[in-house]
Design an enzyme around this catalytic site. Structure first.
Site, PDB file in Angstrom:
ATOM      1  N   HIS A   1       0.835  -1.206   0.000  1.00 15.01           N
ATOM      2  CA  HIS A   1       0.000   0.000   0.000  1.00 15.01           C
ATOM      3  C   HIS A   1       0.864   1.248   0.000  1.00 15.01           C
ATOM      4  CE1 HIS A   1       0.225   1.069   4.353  1.00 15.01           C
ATOM      5  NE2 HIS A   1       0.159  -0.220   4.596  1.00 15.01           N
TER       6      HIS A   1
ATOM      7  N   ASP B   1       3.082  -6.295   3.771  1.00 11.69           N
ATOM      8  CA  ASP B   1       2.676  -5.184   4.637  1.00 11.69           C
ATOM      9  C   ASP B   1       3.023  -5.495   6.094  1.00 11.69           C
ATOM     10  OD1 ASP B   1       1.608  -2.812   5.550  1.00 11.69           O
ATOM     11  OD2 ASP B   1      -0.468  -3.528   5.521  1.00 11.69           O
TER      12      ASP B   1
ATOM     13  N   HIS C   1       3.790   2.929  12.788  1.00 14.45           N
ATOM     14  CA  HIS C   1       2.925   4.099  12.992  1.00 14.45           C
ATOM     15  C   HIS C   1       3.551   5.172  13.879  1.00 14.45           C
ATOM     16  CE1 HIS C   1      -0.992   1.586  12.111  1.00 14.45           C
ATOM     17  NE2 HIS C   1      -0.109   1.558  11.115  1.00 14.45           N
TER      18      HIS C   1
ATOM     19  N   GLU D   1      -4.819   2.237   2.668  1.00 11.51           N
ATOM     20  CA  GLU D   1      -4.945   1.110   3.599  1.00 11.51           C
ATOM     21  C   GLU D   1      -5.062   1.595   5.031  1.00 11.51           C
ATOM     22  OE1 GLU D   1      -3.568  -1.912   6.495  1.00 11.51           O
ATOM     23  OE2 GLU D   1      -2.629  -0.006   6.007  1.00 11.51           O
ATOM     24  N   GLU D   2      -4.321   2.653   5.384  1.00 12.33           N
ATOM     25  CA  GLU D   2      -4.175   3.019   6.788  1.00 12.33           C
ATOM     26  C   GLU D   2      -5.463   3.495   7.453  1.00 12.33           C
ATOM     27  OE1 GLU D   2      -1.864   2.129   8.453  1.00 12.33           O
ATOM     28  OE2 GLU D   2       0.028   2.183   7.354  1.00 12.33           O
TER      29      GLU D   2
ATOM     30  N   ASP E   1       6.235   0.628   6.796  1.00  6.02           N
ATOM     31  CA  ASP E   1       4.784   0.531   6.626  1.00  6.02           C
ATOM     32  C   ASP E   1       4.298   1.649   5.715  1.00  6.02           C
ATOM     33  OD1 ASP E   1       2.139  -0.215   6.951  1.00  6.02           O
ATOM     34  OD2 ASP E   1       1.933   0.727   8.914  1.00  6.02           O
TER      35      ASP E   1
END
Length: 457
Positions: A280, A354, A424, A326-327, A292
């Site tokens: 993604h 991912d 994140h 995606e997030e 990520d």
């Protein structure tokens, strides 16, 4: 008759042995090419260092779309195109603030927090209220409205450090981040603070999406660093009641147009059978989304590039797909599956990376038993490269919407021990990615796609 049967058996054994040797040779060529002439690391450097964080709806996300399209075109893929998708446009705004106001032992204490994705903001006025600590959503019902109303709920359940697979530990703690705000709002809470879902005791808050229940008031939500979560627990033990001030300036703006980016090598024998390899393109706005999921994107592109470099002509159509959003919405994955269904496309397998750019250890898979058995039979071919685990179920968030179309879902499974130190956070940057580990993952994915392409499902 027996002689004929024996001859046929010997021919079959010889053919299988020849095919296995051919596969061993091809897979080694893939790994050799990537480990000596790979471009995945250089691609990731540009994506993260030049373009940066790529939250859906941001200018950087738009730049990443154009970059990935141009990169795949430069490698001479047979077809490169954009797929329109409307995505949410959440913005963080000014830096978040949080402070304990009345600690008897420590005085005023500044806390390190970040707003959770999709959260409403407090605005300049902020929120000030007494804090109540819980370790699970289930505790809210036991406490009831009388104990929670007009307070700030502090969800403080840590990841289970005894879990060897850290994604299992993540799954055991992430519900408070995703659903905690609305669950607390049921009982009249004014805001929530959520312990970061991470494995390291440090000062980096872990953002991530929250999902609001539309039947409940939307209240502000922030993640607090693990180190400060522990500090807040100590303060609560010393000072009752403890008052906390939170100020955030995030907001959800109207949806904007963005794109999935798709590059493909057209199949020479069965072009209607499609194999997807993907990541993604969006990331959170903290850090630069290196693990990520910049890593997954460049690994997917690299697989097709390697095939071109080796002169490999796939039997089936192989697509590299860069999903958007995606997030905090999964709009790209859903849109891709929707279009595939409308067109009646036959996706025999979809592979997603991912889980970070660390050393690959195996593949998680969900699908038809016969397909799983077939792919698992190839495990010995991958063991020389440290890829040995083919037994766990799974897939990927973006490819999940393809499951009801009978697609075999596969997720690259890297070593998971370091992932939740970066996930994140501001700390998810290019310098945290090891070049060789990233390349091993890219080669492993390409090798599995080669096997599926050659033998089908």
């Amino acid at each position: 008759m027996r002689k004929i049967a024996l001859s046929i058996l010997m021919i079959s054994i010889s053919f299988i042995a020849f095919a296995q040797q051919e596969d061993v040779k091809m897979i080694k060529s893939i790994f050799d090419k990537e480990l000596t002439e790979g471009q995945s690391y250089e691609m990731l450097d540009y994506l993260t260092s030049k373009i940066g964080a790529r939250l859906s709806g941001s200018p950087q996300a738009a730049a990443a779309v154009e970059w990935s399209k141009q990169v795949m075109e430069s490698y001479g893929f047979d077809r490169v195109y954009l797929q329109e998708v409307m995505v949410p446009h959440w913005v963080r705004g000014e830096r978040e603030k949080a402070r304990v106001l009345n600690s008897s032992k420590h005085g005023t204490v500044e806390l390190n927090v970040r707003a959770l994705g999709n959260s409403v903001g407090t605005g300049a006025i902020g929120v000030m209220a007494e804090v109540i600590e819980v370790n699970a959503i289930s505790e809210l019902e036991k406490l009831g409205k009388k104990a929670i109303e007009n307070k700030i709920v502090f969800f403080n359940r840590p990841m289970d450090q005894t879990q060897i697979t850290t994604f299992s530990a993540y799954g055991g703690a992430v519900d408070q981040r995703v659903f905690g705000a609305s669950e607390a709002a049921k009982y009249g809470a004014k805001a929530v603070v959520v312990r970061s879902v991470g494995t390291v005791t440090d000062d980096y808050p872990h953002t991530g999406t929250l999902i609001y229940d539309e039947n409940q008031p939307k209240i502000p939500a922030v993640a607090i660093s693990v180190k400060d979560a522990d500090a807040l627990t100590e303060i609560l033990a010393d000072t009752q009641p403890t008052k906390l001030y939170i100020e955030t300036h995030c907001e959800m703006l109207p949806d904007v147009l963005s794109y999935n980016v798709i590059g493909e090598l057209t199949g020479s024998e069965k072009p209607d059978e499609i194999i997807v390899v993907s990541g993604h393109l969006d990331s959170w706005d903290l850090g630069t989304g290196a693990h990520d999921d910049g890593a997954g994107c460049v690994q997917a592109i690299e697989g097709l590039r390697i095939f071109k470099e080796l002169g490999y002509k796939p039997k089936r159509t192989i697509r590299a797909v860069m999903y958007m959003n995606e997030e905090n919405g999964l709009r790209g994955g859903k849109k891709y599956a929707e279009v595939a269904k409308e067109k009646g496309e036959n996706h025999i397998a979809a592979l997603e990376s991912d889980s970070g750019g660390f050393s690959p250890r195996g593949f998680r898979m969900t699908g038809d038993d016969a397909d799983l058995k077939k792919v698992r039979s190839w495990q010995p071919l991958f063991e020389p490269y440290g890829i040995y685990d083919f037994d766990k179920p799974g897939g990927g968030a973006d490819i999940g919407p393809l499951e009801d179309q009978g697609t075999l879902l596969i997720g690259l499974m890297p070593d998971s021990q370091r992932y939740f130190a970066y996930h994140h956070t501001d700390n998810d940057t290019f310098d945290k990615v090891n070049k060789r580990e990233l390349e091993l993952g890219a080669a492993g994915m390409a090798a599995l796609v080669y096997m599926i392409d050659k033998y089908g499902l």
